[in-house]
Design an enzyme around this catalytic site. Sequence first.
Site, mmCIF file in Angstrom:
data_model
loop_
_atom_site.group_PDB
_atom_site.id
_atom_site.type_symbol
_atom_site.label_atom_id
_atom_site.label_comp_id
_atom_site.label_asym_id
_atom_site.label_seq_id
_atom_site.Cartn_x
_atom_site.Cartn_y
_atom_site.Cartn_z
ATOM 1 N N GLU A 287 -44.408 146.344 -44.977
ATOM 2 C CA GLU A 287 -44.301 144.979 -44.969
ATOM 3 C C GLU A 287 -43.847 144.138 -46.071
ATOM 4 O O GLU A 287 -43.051 143.019 -46.071
ATOM 5 C CB GLU A 287 -45.642 144.298 -44.466
ATOM 6 N N ASP B 185 -58.437 146.427 -30.754
ATOM 7 C CA ASP B 185 -58.323 146.885 -32.135
ATOM 8 C C ASP B 185 -58.995 146.731 -33.199
ATOM 9 O O ASP B 185 -59.312 147.432 -34.191
ATOM 10 C CB ASP B 185 -56.786 146.634 -32.409
ATOM 11 N N HIS C 293 -50.577 138.610 -33.116
ATOM 12 C CA HIS C 293 -51.788 139.292 -33.284
ATOM 13 C C HIS C 293 -52.883 138.646 -34.225
ATOM 14 O O HIS C 293 -53.351 139.215 -34.911
ATOM 15 C CB HIS C 293 -51.668 140.839 -33.550
ATOM 16 N N SER D 175 -44.851 145.052 -29.894
ATOM 17 C CA SER D 175 -46.078 144.379 -29.798
ATOM 18 C C SER D 175 -45.683 142.921 -30.191
ATOM 19 O O SER D 175 -46.152 142.024 -29.646
ATOM 20 C CB SER D 175 -47.051 145.022 -30.840
ATOM 21 N N ARG E 7 -46.838 135.483 -28.457
ATOM 22 C CA ARG E 7 -45.758 136.556 -28.752
ATOM 23 C C ARG E 7 -44.791 136.709 -27.771
ATOM 24 O O ARG E 7 -43.596 137.028 -28.128
ATOM 25 C CB ARG E 7 -46.440 137.897 -29.151
ATOM 26 N N PHE F 274 -51.222 141.686 -41.557
ATOM 27 C CA PHE F 274 -50.199 142.495 -42.592
ATOM 28 C C PHE F 274 -49.359 141.596 -43.297
ATOM 29 O O PHE F 274 -48.921 141.614 -44.408
ATOM 30 C CB PHE F 274 -49.409 143.386 -41.803
ATOM 31 N N ARG G 100 -51.858 137.789 -29.168
ATOM 32 C CA ARG G 100 -51.580 138.802 -28.256
ATOM 33 C C ARG G 100 -51.763 138.548 -26.884
ATOM 34 O O ARG G 100 -51.219 138.954 -25.975
ATOM 35 C CB ARG G 100 -52.347 139.905 -28.768
#
Lengths: 285, 314
Positions: B55, B114, B106, B34, B8, B80, B164
Amino acid sequence: MDKQKLKELVKEFRKKATIIRKHIIEEVYNAGSGHPGGSLSCTDILTVLYFHEMNVDPGNPRWEDRDRFVLSKGHCAPALYATLAEKGFFPREDLVTLRHADSYLEGHPNMNTVPGVDMSTGSLGQGISAAVGMALAGKLDRKDYRVYALLGDGELQEGQVWEALMAAAHYKLDNLVAFLDHNGLQIDGKITEVMSPEVVEDKFRAFGWKVINVNGHDYVQIMEALAEARKTKGKPVMIVADTIKGKGVSFMENAAGWHGSAPNKEQRDRAIAELDEYLSKLEVE
Amino acid sequence: MAQKIATREAYGNALAEFGADERIVVLDADLSKSTKTETFKKKYPERFFNMGIAEGNMMAVAAGMASCGKIVFASTFSVFASQRACEQIRNSICYPNLNVKIGASHAGISVGEDGASHQAIEDIAIMRSIPNMTVICPADAVSTRHAVKAAIEHDGPVFLRLGRLAVPVIYDESNFHFELGKGITISEGKDVTIIATGLMVSMAIEAGKMLEEKGISARIIDMHTIKPIDKELIINSAKETGAIVTAEEHTVMGGLGSAVAEVLSENYPVPVKMVGIMDEFGKSGKPDALLKMYGLTAENIVEKAQAAIAMKNR
């Protein structure tokens, strides 16, 4: 515009819209399926957009400075296709091939097969977002083109519509005008009984839009609203157009059952006869 | 020890590096810190648009912008992007074949703490099943930079699967060659081929060394493009090594393993063993602990490689 000129213009719109309504009946009849009710309710709006308001070039459908139109209620493709054909984007004769396997006229608008279609739609709630994207791109490029979208009132039940409205106001998209085809009916019945989105004007205002109410079958009111929208700065404009589902064909008017069913031969003949009679009255006026 | 950079991070850097192209626009859904699109935003604020936590709208806005000639990068977490906004990607981006690149960060269980709600383990399967979509899952920072460049140059939708977790840099920029749809043979081998994607590529390299110590010669392939997949390389590897192991940080249903098996069952069936997540959700924990817990390590690849070789002699 002087009164005589306006009168002539309105008469032209009436004729054009009646011809488009005839095409809609023929398209859906020949397809054996489709959505006549909502197509007939938005016909007058499309007529004013394509024959008065929008800057488009049928000879160059992808002209990058053109005004854009997104039919967010994509199931009313018969109305859009008929309008585009009348405008000269493709031959009128092709309209009767709608929904046929060998035709380019997909059941819902396809931007890659149908000249003049600016966005592929059909899944409710998504077209208005795409229109927001077009308006945002126009602002970014400092282009003068304007973006128009047409929403169904049942479509307001999709949460994405409100995400899009929020974004349009946030980015102050005054180059974006949306119409609400407020005919009050959806597949399962009255919108207020299925899942009421009312009071729509209050909601649009709360989301940061300027709201103008019109009778969606009154050409002068539609033209005036569009002129006012052009003068509006700093926010997008929602034109709430009160309409009659099935408008122009007596037995289809205000009947939820005509949302998504095709007329049989006898019904098609009756509808065409009614519209022809209206056309001939216009001729002698 | 090799330098570690999250893909990322490399994505954000690449957007900023190639961002001079005025057609490029970046959208994010309140996750720019992020997804690292913030790096682009700092350099080209006028072409960055935050679409808020919405989104579905973001994907269709991206489609509208792309229809006006923009190359749109739309970023959010993969879970998402690929799932909440799946239908917008299908109907508003892929069906009209618009030039939208989905920067999905992610991905996988290496998201860590998470937990399952934020760990996309089905995204490859979902995205590769949509017509017109290209799916890329780069292994390291160098590969990610080239993947972003390839995505810009490719006309059509692209799904970029990013992580991530900081992962080892395995390639050298000076002699790296990236071609969309062409797997990279990292090392030659004759007994078995390990086809890996994403962070499992560095595990595969490690597994190759462990196998070598056991006297097993493993070919290692980085399959960065999962769609369109490099059929020729898969078929040739099956012919030349006779057994395949796939490794992905993703469910074994519909991902890289399935894509490889589809090619082989139609063209040249050989034993295929899959390293991946076995039809279960992830959970909270340190990324390394989770990778061990879910069987996504070099040791797991070694085991499967031995099992695949054993199957050759049934």
